[in-house]
Write a protein that holds these residues in place. Structure first.
Motif, PDB file in Angstrom:
ATOM      1  N   VAL A   1       0.846  -1.189   0.000  1.00 40.55           N
ATOM      2  CA  VAL A   1       0.000   0.000   0.000  1.00 40.55           C
ATOM      3  C   VAL A   1       0.885   1.244   0.000  1.00 40.55           C
ATOM      4  O   VAL A   1       1.808   1.353   0.813  1.00 40.55           O
ATOM      5  CB  VAL A   1      -0.927   0.044   1.236  1.00 40.55           C
TER       6      VAL A   1
ATOM      7  N   THR B   1      -2.195  -1.387  -4.155  1.00 41.42           N
ATOM      8  CA  THR B   1      -3.160  -0.503  -3.504  1.00 41.42           C
ATOM      9  C   THR B   1      -2.529   0.874  -3.324  1.00 41.42           C
ATOM     10  O   THR B   1      -1.465   0.994  -2.721  1.00 41.42           O
ATOM     11  CB  THR B   1      -3.595  -1.052  -2.132  1.00 41.42           C
TER      12      THR B   1
ATOM     13  N   SER C   1      -7.151   3.327  -5.296  1.00 43.20           N
ATOM     14  CA  SER C   1      -7.275   2.254  -6.273  1.00 43.20           C
ATOM     15  C   SER C   1      -6.870   0.959  -5.586  1.00 43.20           C
ATOM     16  O   SER C   1      -5.798   0.879  -4.968  1.00 43.20           O
ATOM     17  CB  SER C   1      -6.371   2.509  -7.483  1.00 43.20           C
ATOM     18  N   GLU C   2      -7.730  -0.040  -5.677  1.00 43.78           N
ATOM     19  CA  GLU C   2      -7.462  -1.316  -5.037  1.00 43.78           C
ATOM     20  C   GLU C   2      -8.012  -2.421  -5.918  1.00 43.78           C
ATOM     21  O   GLU C   2      -9.210  -2.439  -6.248  1.00 43.78           O
ATOM     22  CB  GLU C   2      -8.100  -1.352  -3.645  1.00 43.78           C
ATOM     23  N   LYS C   3      -7.133  -3.307  -6.366  1.00 39.63           N
ATOM     24  CA  LYS C   3      -7.509  -4.415  -7.233  1.00 39.63           C
ATOM     25  C   LYS C   3      -8.255  -3.944  -8.483  1.00 39.63           C
ATOM     26  O   LYS C   3      -9.261  -4.514  -8.895  1.00 39.63           O
ATOM     27  CB  LYS C   3      -8.346  -5.430  -6.463  1.00 39.63           C
TER      28      LYS C   3
ATOM     29  N   PHE D   1     -12.806  -2.892   1.854  1.00 43.73           N
ATOM     30  CA  PHE D   1     -11.949  -1.746   1.553  1.00 43.73           C
ATOM     31  C   PHE D   1     -12.682  -0.419   1.755  1.00 43.73           C
ATOM     32  O   PHE D   1     -12.101   0.549   2.248  1.00 43.73           O
ATOM     33  CB  PHE D   1     -11.439  -1.851   0.116  1.00 43.73           C
TER      34      PHE D   1
END
Length: 308
Positions: A187, A217, A230-232, A269
């Motif tokens: 992250v 991430t 932004s995550e996955k 999330f």
């Protein structure tokens, strides 16, 4: 002296303290030759203290890797840590001055600092991670120095999630090794100006897209606009709480703590990002993060959030 604690921690925070002198109500930004008088003044423990404090108040078991000396500033920070119930198991103590000070001129929209640091804190080494075994390693700043890269590599080998702030690094994606280093962390947590500087982009959503190519991430702190992430492959936006801004010192450190707490304890999330924004928003309502929420306060600020 290296700490020898064998206590288990959910989060290991690696970052320095700063003794923050905060001047508010200045008539103008400081200039050479100008004698300015502040209307208000306070001192607060700053930098990674805010992160450790926020995690502690939220109920996450946190160990703070930080060095202190026998000077008055170090001792006052330690006293505040004890008063707040912050665990001391990873504190490093030197029998010499280890001063870190910042004078902050604080305005509603932003703040600036004049800082002094005695020396660099000794870094934890891979053997420390093997002994402590946190679930998450939270790094106060992003660095390409060999010690930091070795620590990140050790964390990955041990299955420890690596979360890194940015802290005004003065290099961009063209710097040798930067992209490779981003790929090694889980992250990345820059603020808006840092994200734009690192990527060379002027649009923050474009900067997010660029960084997301290299780090799984990415969470960008956008001040009064909350945060984007932004995550996955999915993008999110969480607006800030509607609050009266008193002092922005420590808001980013508090946000980081809320997000890491959310990663450990929230169901998804969205919720983790919401806790981060709650902590960042509450931090600006008092001096240097003093108004950080406790876990029992979170329900008062919860909101449904939607993806971008």
């Amino acid at each position: 002296m290296t700490p020898a604690s064998d206590v288990h921690y959910d989060v290991m925070v690696v970052g320095e303290y700063y003794f923050d002198l905060i001047f508010r109500g200045l008539p103008d930004i400081p200039k050479i030759g100008a004698d300015l008088w502040a209307k208000e003044f306070e001192w607060v423990p700053g930098a990674a203290f805010s992160t450790a404090l926020a995690l502690s108040r939220l109920g996450t078991k946190v160990g703070w890797w930080c060095a202190f000396g026998n000077d008055v500033f170090s001792q006052m920070i330690i006293e505040e840590a004890r008063r707040e119930g912050i665990d001391e198991g990873l504190f490093i103590h030197f029998q010499k001055p280890w001063r870190r000070l910042s004078s902050a001129f604080s305005f509603t929209h932003d703040r600036g600092f004049i800082s002094y640091s005695e020396d660099r804190d000794p870094s934890p080494v891979p053997a420390d991670l093997e002994r402590i075994r946190p679930q998450i390693l939270l790094l106060q700043g992003f660095s390409l120095d060999p010690e930091r890269l070795a620590l990140v590599d050790a964390a990955r080998r041990l299955g420890i999630k690596v979360v890194s702030d940015c802290q005004h690094i003065e290099i961009d994606l063209s710097a040798p090794g930067l992209i490779e280093a981003l790929r090694q962390i889980d992250v990345f947590l820059p603020n808006e100006s840092e994200a734009k500087a690192v990527t060379g982009e002027t649009d923050i959503k474009t900067a997010l897209t660029v960084l997301a190519q290299y780090c799984p991430t990415v969470v960008i702190k956008c001040g009064a606009d909350g945060a984007i992430a932004s995550e996955k492959g999915r993008s999110y936006h969480v607006p800030a709480l509607a609050v009266d801004v008193f002092d922005t010192t420590g808001a980013g450190d508090s946000f980081n703590a809320g997000f890491v707490h959310g990663l450990l304890h929230e169901p998804d999330f969205y919720s983790a990002l919401d806790v981060a924004v709650i902590c960042g928003s509450r931090a600006v309502t008092g001096y240097g993060g003093r108004n950080l929420p406790f876990h029992s306060d979170l329900h008062r600020y919860r909101r449904y959030q939607a993806a971008i």
